[in-house]
Design a protein around this motif. Structure first.
Motif, PDB file in Angstrom:
ATOM      1  N   ILE A  71       0.876  -1.182   0.000  1.00 22.88           N
ATOM      2  CA  ILE A  71       0.000   0.000   0.000  1.00 22.88           C
ATOM      3  C   ILE A  71       0.908   1.226   0.000  1.00 22.88           C
ATOM      4  CG2 ILE A  71      -1.751   1.286   1.307  1.00 22.88           C
ATOM      5  CD1 ILE A  71      -2.681  -1.546   2.365  1.00 22.88           C
ATOM      6  N   GLY A  72       0.951   1.898  -1.132  1.00 26.23           N
ATOM      7  CA  GLY A  72       1.839   3.044  -1.301  1.00 26.23           C
ATOM      8  C   GLY A  72       1.815   3.515  -2.740  1.00 26.23           C
ATOM      9  N   SER A  73       2.856   4.269  -3.161  1.00 28.81           N
ATOM     10  CA  SER A  73       3.066   4.806  -4.522  1.00 28.81           C
ATOM     11  C   SER A  73       2.379   6.145  -4.720  1.00 28.81           C
ATOM     12  CB  SER A  73       2.574   3.848  -5.603  1.00 28.81           C
ATOM     13  OG  SER A  73       1.204   4.040  -5.872  1.00 28.81           O
ATOM     14  N   CYS A  74       2.771   6.848  -5.800  1.00 36.97           N
ATOM     15  CA  CYS A  74       2.187   8.160  -6.100  1.00 36.97           C
ATOM     16  C   CYS A  74       0.712   8.051  -6.433  1.00 36.97           C
ATOM     17  CB  CYS A  74       2.952   8.855  -7.224  1.00 36.97           C
ATOM     18  SG  CYS A  74       3.001   7.941  -8.777  1.00 36.97           S
ATOM     19  N   THR A  75       0.210   6.842  -6.671  1.00 41.01           N
ATOM     20  CA  THR A  75      -1.217   6.666  -6.955  1.00 41.01           C
ATOM     21  C   THR A  75      -2.020   6.656  -5.656  1.00 41.01           C
ATOM     22  OG1 THR A  75      -0.528   5.257  -8.789  1.00 41.01           O
ATOM     23  CG2 THR A  75      -2.850   5.230  -8.236  1.00 41.01           C
ATOM     24  N   ASN A  76      -1.541   5.966  -4.667  1.00 38.24           N
ATOM     25  CA  ASN A  76      -2.326   5.697  -3.462  1.00 38.24           C
ATOM     26  C   ASN A  76      -1.498   5.713  -2.172  1.00 38.24           C
ATOM     27  OD1 ASN A  76      -4.409   3.454  -5.281  1.00 38.24           O
ATOM     28  ND2 ASN A  76      -5.146   5.236  -4.176  1.00 38.24           N
ATOM     29  N   SER A  77      -0.914   6.857  -1.824  1.00 36.35           N
ATOM     30  CA  SER A  77      -0.199   6.906  -0.539  1.00 36.35           C
ATOM     31  C   SER A  77      -0.495   8.192   0.204  1.00 36.35           C
ATOM     32  CB  SER A  77       1.301   6.781  -0.775  1.00 36.35           C
ATOM     33  OG  SER A  77       1.755   7.903  -1.512  1.00 36.35           O
ATOM     34  N   ARG A  78      -1.638   8.801  -0.141  1.00 38.19           N
ATOM     35  CA  ARG A  78      -2.045  10.029   0.554  1.00 38.19           C
ATOM     36  C   ARG A  78      -2.863   9.663   1.785  1.00 38.19           C
ATOM     37  NH1 ARG A  78      -2.459  10.283  -4.699  1.00 38.19           N
ATOM     38  NH2 ARG A  78      -0.902  11.561  -5.747  1.00 38.19           N
ATOM     39  N   PRO A 119       3.840   5.361   3.363  1.00 35.45           N
ATOM     40  CA  PRO A 119       3.208   6.673   3.143  1.00 35.45           C
ATOM     41  C   PRO A 119       3.944   7.457   2.047  1.00 35.45           C
ATOM     42  CG  PRO A 119       3.740   6.308   5.480  1.00 35.45           C
ATOM     43  CD  PRO A 119       4.416   5.229   4.709  1.00 35.45           C
ATOM     44  N   GLY A 120       3.207   8.358   1.376  1.00 38.70           N
ATOM     45  CA  GLY A 120       3.788   9.085   0.256  1.00 38.70           C
ATOM     46  C   GLY A 120       4.761  10.170   0.649  1.00 38.70           C
ATOM     47  N   SER A 121       4.678  10.622   1.895  1.00 38.83           N
ATOM     48  CA  SER A 121       5.569  11.694   2.346  1.00 38.83           C
ATOM     49  C   SER A 121       5.674  11.650   3.865  1.00 38.83           C
ATOM     50  CB  SER A 121       5.025  13.055   1.920  1.00 38.83           C
ATOM     51  OG  SER A 121       3.856  13.349   2.665  1.00 38.83           O
ATOM     52  N   GLN A 122       6.643  12.388   4.376  1.00 40.25           N
ATOM     53  CA  GLN A 122       6.790  12.497   5.826  1.00 40.25           C
ATOM     54  C   GLN A 122       5.560  13.183   6.423  1.00 40.25           C
ATOM     55  OE1 GLN A 122       9.105  11.022   7.449  1.00 40.25           O
ATOM     56  NE2 GLN A 122      10.753  10.675   5.975  1.00 40.25           N
ATOM     57  N   LEU A 123       4.965  14.118   5.670  1.00 38.44           N
ATOM     58  CA  LEU A 123       3.765  14.791   6.167  1.00 38.44           C
ATOM     59  C   LEU A 123       2.604  13.817   6.311  1.00 38.44           C
ATOM     60  CD1 LEU A 123       5.264  17.517   5.709  1.00 38.44           C
ATOM     61  CD2 LEU A 123       3.125  18.395   4.799  1.00 38.44           C
ATOM     62  N   VAL A 124       2.434  12.969   5.300  1.00 44.56           N
ATOM     63  CA  VAL A 124       1.371  11.957   5.361  1.00 44.56           C
ATOM     64  C   VAL A 124       1.641  11.025   6.531  1.00 44.56           C
ATOM     65  CG1 VAL A 124       0.354   9.948   4.193  1.00 44.56           C
ATOM     66  CG2 VAL A 124       0.840  12.025   2.884  1.00 44.56           C
ATOM     67  N   LYS A 125       2.902  10.643   6.683  1.00 46.99           N
ATOM     68  CA  LYS A 125       3.271   9.703   7.746  1.00 46.99           C
ATOM     69  C   LYS A 125       2.930  10.304   9.120  1.00 46.99           C
ATOM     70  CE  LYS A 125       7.100   6.823   9.343  1.00 46.99           C
ATOM     71  NZ  LYS A 125       7.988   7.353  10.388  1.00 46.99           N
ATOM     72  N   ARG A 126       3.342  11.560   9.330  1.00 45.95           N
ATOM     73  CA  ARG A 126       3.091  12.189  10.632  1.00 45.95           C
ATOM     74  C   ARG A 126       1.589  12.368  10.883  1.00 45.95           C
ATOM     75  NH1 ARG A 126       7.810  15.096   9.321  1.00 45.95           N
ATOM     76  NH2 ARG A 126       6.688  16.976   8.713  1.00 45.95           N
ATOM     77  N   GLN A 127       0.873  12.778   9.834  1.00 49.54           N
ATOM     78  CA  GLN A 127      -0.585  12.956   9.971  1.00 49.54           C
ATOM     79  C   GLN A 127      -1.234  11.623  10.381  1.00 49.54           C
ATOM     80  OE1 GLN A 127      -2.763  15.706   9.160  1.00 49.54           O
ATOM     81  NE2 GLN A 127      -4.518  14.432   9.722  1.00 49.54           N
ATOM     82  N   ALA A 128      -0.835  10.549   9.712  1.00 47.11           N
ATOM     83  CA  ALA A 128      -1.401   9.220  10.010  1.00 47.11           C
ATOM     84  C   ALA A 128      -1.064   8.819  11.442  1.00 47.11           C
ATOM     85  CB  ALA A 128      -0.872   8.201   9.019  1.00 47.11           C
ATOM     86  N   GLU A 129       0.144   9.119  11.861  1.00 47.06           N
ATOM     87  CA  GLU A 129       0.555   8.768  13.231  1.00 47.06           C
ATOM     88  C   GLU A 129      -0.252   9.564  14.258  1.00 47.06           C
ATOM     89  OE1 GLU A 129       4.801   9.246  12.914  1.00 47.06           O
ATOM     90  OE2 GLU A 129       5.070   7.242  12.051  1.00 47.06           O
ATOM     91  N   GLN A 130      -0.505  10.840  13.938  1.00 48.65           N
ATOM     92  CA  GLN A 130      -1.332  11.657  14.836  1.00 48.65           C
ATOM     93  C   GLN A 130      -2.738  11.077  14.978  1.00 48.65           C
ATOM     94  OE1 GLN A 130      -1.027  15.663  13.290  1.00 48.65           O
ATOM     95  NE2 GLN A 130       1.114  15.747  13.887  1.00 48.65           N
ATOM     96  N   GLU A 131      -3.205  10.461  13.881  1.00 48.97           N
ATOM     97  CA  GLU A 131      -4.552   9.878  13.906  1.00 48.97           C
ATOM     98  C   GLU A 131      -4.537   8.458  14.473  1.00 48.97           C
ATOM     99  OE1 GLU A 131      -6.400  10.235  10.037  1.00 48.97           O
ATOM    100  OE2 GLU A 131      -5.829  12.337   9.867  1.00 48.97           O
ATOM    101  N   GLY A 132      -3.366   7.977  14.835  1.00 49.86           N
ATOM    102  CA  GLY A 132      -3.269   6.640  15.429  1.00 49.86           C
ATOM    103  C   GLY A 132      -3.355   5.501  14.423  1.00 49.86           C
TER     104      GLY A 132
END
Lengths: 476, 202
Positions: free
Chosen positions: A353-360, A384-397
């Motif tokens: 689950i990743g890539s520029c198609t589906n990692s937002r 995740p597609g970026s560090q921002l996506v990664k951090r956002q996902a982590e914030q959401e648990g």
């Protein structure tokens, strides 16, 4: 070109942007001004050519570099030194060095904003409506979701763009793909674009710029629109776009590179002029009904070789056209499948689950919603597609949900989509993947790929086989 | 860029639509600097086993291992924008690909590297491939100035090409010199554009 006549008749979104970027016309080719260029480690050939000819980058502030294709998705605390393979490490180092040498803005391996070149520019507000963007990558069409013309080019053309901030083009034909209606339960933007490609074919869009329109697109988030535009190239179209609207504007407002203050109002006024005029004509029209779209899965070795998960692997003997029958037979043989077998009987060895198609963020949320319902029975990666996506996902648990369900939570990059950073399938391994290409060997020599949505991929991880995610969600 | 004028050479038939650039150059070779190493990279995973030994493939066998022309099927070069796919073709010795259609990005990459893409219709391509299969080693002649393809039996097919692309290939010109001729026009364009869209330059 008679500009007066052109502006008197209704114009499409593409016409308006294209015409504003023409510098000169010469012998039937147009020199277009390039607003922004996006490159990654693979631009090494373009930099080699620049060096060979002793040229410099004309407008370094309009070129943006992203370390994504060759970065590892584990062990990133050691930065570039953490890359064990010297050749791979060198690709990242070269990008860093070339960016520094030419004064190009770099989103490098250690940058807290690091990520894929089609994920980061929208997040940062670098991608904006009305722009002409060239990328050293065929999935540059992603940015068209903001109502700009964005397309991928090879190394020679990228070298030309970097040396001149312009590109020679011929006018493309226009195609409008209209999708109307509400998406069914468990259906995602990925299913829409896979259904479009299955309908028009891998060369159905060749020579065209596609505008995606209709009520389904209007109701879709920016993340979803990016997924749809991203795979335009898989139908042969170099560019795909969606007219900007309030969804676009509210996504952009406040992002680091977005216009601010009075300039925001000025930009907004200009962006609102961009949507196609009423009565604008397209060279080709295609229409789909959203309600007809089921979760899609590819069985073959090109993105058009797919269908609803409720279907079966086709039988080449039932195909009249000898060349297509041969192509299907070759795909089925490579994929290790049998004609007539149910797609949801296909067992997988791995899930990506990743890539520029589906990692937002929305992709990660959709996968997490399914991951909650069970445990992964095969290795399943979330990249995740970026560090921002990664951090956002982590914030959401969400990372906790994945870890608890036995999924692997990794660092951002292209990873197993393009399989050149060391992440790859072994020969014969079968992967349910949210990426964009299922070509032979794409995810590693001898690897087998089935393209699906994030929710479908998570479902495959839990069941160990391709599964209709609607069944899982219905019972949850 | 080396000019392309005329060629008479052995042609290899590839009977497969939608040959993608991952096949022409598997991704892991993209980092190889341009040079002769690319000859072996062309169709690498179809031509070579993991231990480096040869597989059965048309381009491995005499006389097709000396081919300089490929006659292909529709949508040649689909997928990734990698120019390494063209480097692989070129270093193998291919100077011209004849097909019913090409993927856009690959088509441009061919032009920029002195490799001539020729579009003939499906029936013409199929007939040429059949002839090449039945008479391995027969040659095809391509004359860019005359815009003709002549098969081993002397049958000539005309093809279209954009006049600018034709001139660049015939003379081995790259686009930068041409672009720089318009520097004043570009500067004027940019000045007006910057004024109109100041937010892009803030």
């Amino acid at each position: 070109m008679n500009q007066t006549a052109r502006s008197a008749s209704p114009q499409t979104l593409v016409d308006k942007i294209w015409n504003r970027h023409v510098v000169v016309e010469d012998g039937g080719e147009l020199l277009l001004h390039v607003d922004r260029a996006f490159i990654h480690e693979g631009a090494s050939h373009a930099f080699d050519k620049l060096a060979e000819e002793g040229r410099s980058v004309a407008r370094p502030k309009q070129v943006f570099a992203f370390a994504d294709h060759y970065v590892p998705t584990t062990g990133r605390d050691k930065g570039v030194d953490g890359i064990a393979n010297a050749e791979i490490r060198n690709m990242v180092l070269q990008l860093h060095a070339n960016s520094a040498k030419h004064g190009i803005t770099l989103f490098g391996i250690d940058d807290p904003r690091q990520g894929i070149l089609h994920i980061v520019p929208p997040e940062q507000g670098i991608t904006q409506p009305g722009l002409l963007i060239c990328g050293a990558d065929s999935h540059t069409a992603t940015h068209g979701a903001f109502g700009c013309i964005a397309f991928g080019i090879g190394a020679s053309e990228m070298m030309h763009v970097m040396a001149t901030q312009a590109i020679w083009q011929r006018r493309q034909k226009s195609m409008r793909i209209t999708i109307d209606g509400e998406l069914g339960f468990g259906i995602s933007p990925k299913d829409i674009i896979l259904a479009i490609i299955a309908k028009i074919g891998v060369d159905g869009g060749t020579g065209h710029i596609v505008e995606y329109a209709g009520s389904t697109l209007r109701a879709m988030s920016m993340e979803g629109r990016m997924t749809v535009c991203n795979m335009s190239i898989e139908a042969g179209a170099r560019a795909g776009m969606v007219a900007p609207d309030e969804t676009t504007f509210s996504y952009l407002q406040g992002r680091p590179y977005a216009p601010k203050g009075a300039q925001w109002d000025e930009a907004l006024a200009a962006w609102k002029q961009l949507p196609s005029d009423e009565g604008a004509r397209y060279d080709r029209e295609v229409a789909l009904n959203a309600a007809d779209i089921a979760p899609m899965v590819t069985w073959g070795t090109n993105p058009a070789q797919g269908g609803p998960v409720t279907g079966v692997v086709p039988n080449p003997r039932e195909i009249k056209d000898a060349i297509i029958a041969q192509e299907v037979a070759s795909a089925i043989e490579y994929q290790g499948l049998t004609p007539g077998m149910a797609l949801c009987d296909i067992e997988v060895d791995k899930v990506f689950i990743g890539s520029c198609t589906n990692s937002r963020i929305e992709d990660i949320r959709a996968a997490a919603q399914v991951a909650k319902l069970g445990k992964a029975v095969v290795p399943a990666w979330i990249v995740p597609g970026s560090q921002l996506v990664k951090r956002q996902a982590e914030q959401e648990g969400l990372d906790t949900i994945f870890r608890n369900a036995g999924f692997e939570w990794r660092e951002p990059g292209c990873s197993l989509c393009t399989a050149i950073n060391g992440d790859q399938l072994r020969p014969g391994e079968r992967c349910a993947s949210t990426s964009n290409r299922n070509f032979k060997g794409r995810q590693g020599t001898g690897g087998r790929t089935h393209l699906v949505s994030p929710a479908m991929a998570a479902a495959a991880a839990i069941k160990g086989k391709l599964t209709d995610v609607r069944e899982l969600l219905k019972n949850s | 860029m080396t000019p392309f004028t005329t060629i008479t050479a052995i042609a290899a038939p590839i009977d497969e639509p939608n040959v993608d650039t991952n096949q022409l150059c598997p991704t892991r070779f993209n980092k190889v600097p341009r040079g002769p190493a690319y000859a072996r990279i062309l169709f690498h995973d179809r031509r070579f086993n993991a231990d480096g030994s040869e597989k059965e493939h048309i381009l491995n066998a005499e006389p097709f291992n000396r081919a300089q022309i490929i006659v292909a099927d529709r949508n040649w070069g689909s997928g990734s924008s990698r120019e390494s796919a063209v480097y692989a073709l070129y270093e193998f010795g291919i100077r011209c690909v004849i097909a019913p259609s090409f993927a856009d990005i690959h088509l441009n990459n061919c032009y920029k590297n002195g490799l001539l893409p020729v579009v003939l219709d499906e029936a013409q391509c199929e007939a040429l491939r059949k002839q090449l299969r039945e008479h391995p080693g027969s040659t095809i002649s391509v004359d860019l100035a005359a815009q003709t393809v002549t098969d081993a039996q002397g049958k000539t097919h005309g093809f279209d090409i954009h006049p600018v692309r034709k001139k660049c290939l015939l003379e081995g010109l790259d686009d930068i010199a041409r672009t720089l001729q318009y520097k004043d026009a570009f500067d004027a364009f940019e000045a007006a554009y910057k004024k109109e869209r100041a937010w892009l330059y803030a």
